[in-house]
Design a protein around this motif. Structure first.
Motif, mmCIF file in Angstrom:
data_model
loop_
_atom_site.group_PDB
_atom_site.id
_atom_site.type_symbol
_atom_site.label_atom_id
_atom_site.label_comp_id
_atom_site.label_asym_id
_atom_site.label_seq_id
_atom_site.Cartn_x
_atom_site.Cartn_y
_atom_site.Cartn_z
ATOM 1 N N LEU A 20 0.886 -1.138 0.101
ATOM 2 C CA LEU A 20 0.060 0.130 -0.036
ATOM 3 C C LEU A 20 0.946 1.268 -0.169
ATOM 4 C CD1 LEU A 20 -2.514 -1.050 2.727
ATOM 5 C CD2 LEU A 20 -2.796 -1.105 0.376
ATOM 6 N N ARG A 21 0.317 2.148 -0.701
ATOM 7 C CA ARG A 21 1.091 3.683 -0.662
ATOM 8 C C ARG A 21 0.181 4.680 -0.460
ATOM 9 N NH1 ARG A 21 6.220 3.558 -3.591
ATOM 10 N NH2 ARG A 21 5.744 5.847 -3.534
ATOM 11 N N PRO A 22 0.440 5.783 -0.031
ATOM 12 C CA PRO A 22 -0.515 7.060 0.195
ATOM 13 C C PRO A 22 -1.156 7.268 -1.088
ATOM 14 C CG PRO A 22 1.569 7.338 1.724
ATOM 15 C CD PRO A 22 1.750 5.931 0.756
ATOM 16 N N GLY A 23 -2.249 7.546 -1.051
ATOM 17 C CA GLY A 23 -3.090 7.986 -2.265
ATOM 18 C C GLY A 23 -3.847 6.871 -2.844
ATOM 19 N N ASP A 24 -3.562 5.547 -2.636
ATOM 20 C CA ASP A 24 -4.219 4.315 -2.968
ATOM 21 C C ASP A 24 -5.646 4.340 -2.738
ATOM 22 O OD1 ASP A 24 -1.950 3.702 -4.241
ATOM 23 O OD2 ASP A 24 -1.689 2.082 -2.886
ATOM 24 N N SER A 25 -6.672 4.254 -3.357
ATOM 25 C CA SER A 25 -8.162 3.823 -3.225
ATOM 26 C C SER A 25 -8.155 2.443 -2.840
ATOM 27 C CB SER A 25 -9.042 4.329 -4.098
ATOM 28 O OG SER A 25 -8.957 5.589 -4.316
ATOM 29 N N VAL A 26 -8.758 2.149 -1.477
ATOM 30 C CA VAL A 26 -8.574 0.702 -1.156
ATOM 31 C C VAL A 26 -10.162 0.189 -0.616
ATOM 32 C CG1 VAL A 26 -6.397 0.539 -0.737
ATOM 33 C CG2 VAL A 26 -7.790 1.317 1.100
ATOM 34 N N ARG A 27 -10.433 -0.892 -0.602
ATOM 35 C CA ARG A 27 -11.418 -1.640 -0.045
ATOM 36 C C ARG A 27 -10.740 -2.651 0.996
ATOM 37 N NH1 ARG A 27 -16.596 -2.054 -2.680
ATOM 38 N NH2 ARG A 27 -16.814 -4.042 -1.951
ATOM 39 N N VAL A 28 -11.276 -2.198 2.435
ATOM 40 C CA VAL A 28 -10.553 -3.163 3.403
ATOM 41 C C VAL A 28 -11.743 -3.880 3.845
ATOM 42 C CG1 VAL A 28 -9.522 -3.086 5.691
ATOM 43 C CG2 VAL A 28 -8.939 -1.336 3.933
ATOM 44 N N HIS A 29 -11.441 -5.231 3.862
ATOM 45 C CA HIS A 29 -12.556 -6.173 4.332
ATOM 46 C C HIS A 29 -12.200 -6.757 5.676
ATOM 47 C CE1 HIS A 29 -14.479 -7.099 0.267
ATOM 48 N NE2 HIS A 29 -13.418 -6.476 -0.125
ATOM 49 N N ALA A 30 -12.713 -6.095 6.853
ATOM 50 C CA ALA A 30 -12.442 -6.530 8.214
ATOM 51 C C ALA A 30 -13.340 -7.196 8.768
ATOM 52 C CB ALA A 30 -12.267 -4.964 8.910
ATOM 53 N N LEU A 31 -13.035 -7.955 9.812
ATOM 54 C CA LEU A 31 -13.824 -8.805 10.501
ATOM 55 C C LEU A 31 -14.273 -8.154 11.569
ATOM 56 C CD1 LEU A 31 -12.078 -12.485 10.395
ATOM 57 C CD2 LEU A 31 -14.402 -11.983 9.564
ATOM 58 N N ILE A 32 -15.798 -8.014 11.969
ATOM 59 C CA ILE A 32 -16.035 -7.421 13.010
ATOM 60 C C ILE A 32 -16.814 -8.321 13.842
ATOM 61 C CG2 ILE A 32 -18.053 -5.716 13.861
ATOM 62 C CD1 ILE A 32 -16.948 -4.113 11.811
ATOM 63 N N VAL A 33 -16.947 -8.311 15.208
ATOM 64 C CA VAL A 33 -17.677 -9.331 16.285
ATOM 65 C C VAL A 33 -18.698 -8.606 16.741
ATOM 66 C CG1 VAL A 33 -17.401 -10.565 18.157
ATOM 67 C CG2 VAL A 33 -15.587 -10.316 16.590
ATOM 68 N N PRO A 80 -4.840 -10.035 12.119
ATOM 69 C CA PRO A 80 -5.625 -11.393 11.555
ATOM 70 C C PRO A 80 -7.129 -11.049 11.322
ATOM 71 C CG PRO A 80 -5.205 -11.750 13.997
ATOM 72 C CD PRO A 80 -4.490 -10.532 13.590
ATOM 73 N N ARG A 81 -7.617 -9.817 11.778
ATOM 74 C CA ARG A 81 -8.963 -9.355 11.798
ATOM 75 C C ARG A 81 -8.989 -8.899 10.359
ATOM 76 N NH1 ARG A 81 -12.099 -11.462 14.846
ATOM 77 N NH2 ARG A 81 -11.617 -11.222 17.118
ATOM 78 N N ILE A 82 -7.962 -8.496 9.299
ATOM 79 C CA ILE A 82 -8.226 -7.970 8.179
ATOM 80 C C ILE A 82 -8.269 -9.312 7.144
ATOM 81 C CG2 ILE A 82 -7.018 -6.638 6.302
ATOM 82 C CD1 ILE A 82 -6.125 -5.094 8.427
ATOM 83 N N GLU A 83 -9.476 -9.376 6.446
ATOM 84 C CA GLU A 83 -9.655 -10.495 5.780
ATOM 85 C C GLU A 83 -8.921 -10.463 4.267
ATOM 86 O OE1 GLU A 83 -13.439 -12.198 3.999
ATOM 87 O OE2 GLU A 83 -13.252 -12.979 6.116
ATOM 88 N N LYS A 84 -9.231 -9.230 3.664
ATOM 89 C CA LYS A 84 -8.334 -8.720 2.408
ATOM 90 C C LYS A 84 -8.455 -7.339 2.128
ATOM 91 C CE LYS A 84 -11.952 -9.719 -0.823
ATOM 92 N NZ LYS A 84 -12.370 -10.577 -2.093
ATOM 93 N N VAL A 85 -7.472 -6.890 1.526
ATOM 94 C CA VAL A 85 -7.457 -5.341 0.942
ATOM 95 C C VAL A 85 -7.522 -5.373 -0.621
ATOM 96 C CG1 VAL A 85 -6.200 -3.360 1.082
ATOM 97 C CG2 VAL A 85 -6.194 -4.587 2.969
ATOM 98 N N GLU A 86 -8.510 -4.697 -1.298
ATOM 99 C CA GLU A 86 -8.168 -4.391 -2.555
ATOM 100 C C GLU A 86 -7.869 -3.016 -2.830
ATOM 101 O OE1 GLU A 86 -12.010 -5.591 -4.388
ATOM 102 O OE2 GLU A 86 -12.618 -6.927 -2.636
#
Length: 118
Positions: A20-33, A80-86
């Motif tokens: 990741l670099r600053p300026g990237d547009s991302v979708r963070v898939h995070a696990l939530i309890v 480990p709570r981050i499933e994936k980052v696009e």
């Protein structure tokens, strides 16, 4: 000091998190309890900061929520709570910390897209 070094050696980076670099547009898939249940929540925005190395590394994502309110979330890189980052697009920026984005609204807050080298 030895404990920190041993933790850094043990850490394996999540293969679902790209560089990741600053300026990237991302979708963070995070696990939530919630209660006893777990679900995946997507947080979409612009990376305004990447800091640290080793076990303490993290990145901050900023998005504009309802009614123009800015929301920032900081995610540990090795969580480990981050499933994936696009990464949806790479923004063209000249700074390492994009805190100036906090003061921008609407079209002024857009970033140009970085063109691939031909």
């Amino acid at each position: 000091m030895d404990l920190i070094e041993s933790l850094n050696r043990q850490l394996e980076r999540n293969p679902n998190i790209p560089d990741l670099r600053p300026g990237d547009s991302v979708r963070v898939h995070a696990l939530i309890v919630e209660g006893g249940r777990e679900r995946v929540q997507v947080f979409q925005g612009v990376v305004i900061r990447v800091r640290g190395s080793g076990a303490g590394a993290s990145f901050t994502v900023r998005r504009i929520a309802a009614h123009g309110i800015g929301v920032e979330r900081t995610f540990p890189l090795y969580s480990p709570r981050i499933e994936k980052v696009e990464v949806t697009r790479h923004g063209k920026v000249r700074r390492g910390r994009l805190y100036y984005m906090r003061g921008l609204r609407g079209k002024a807050a857009r970033l140009k897209e970085k063109r691939p080298m031909a």
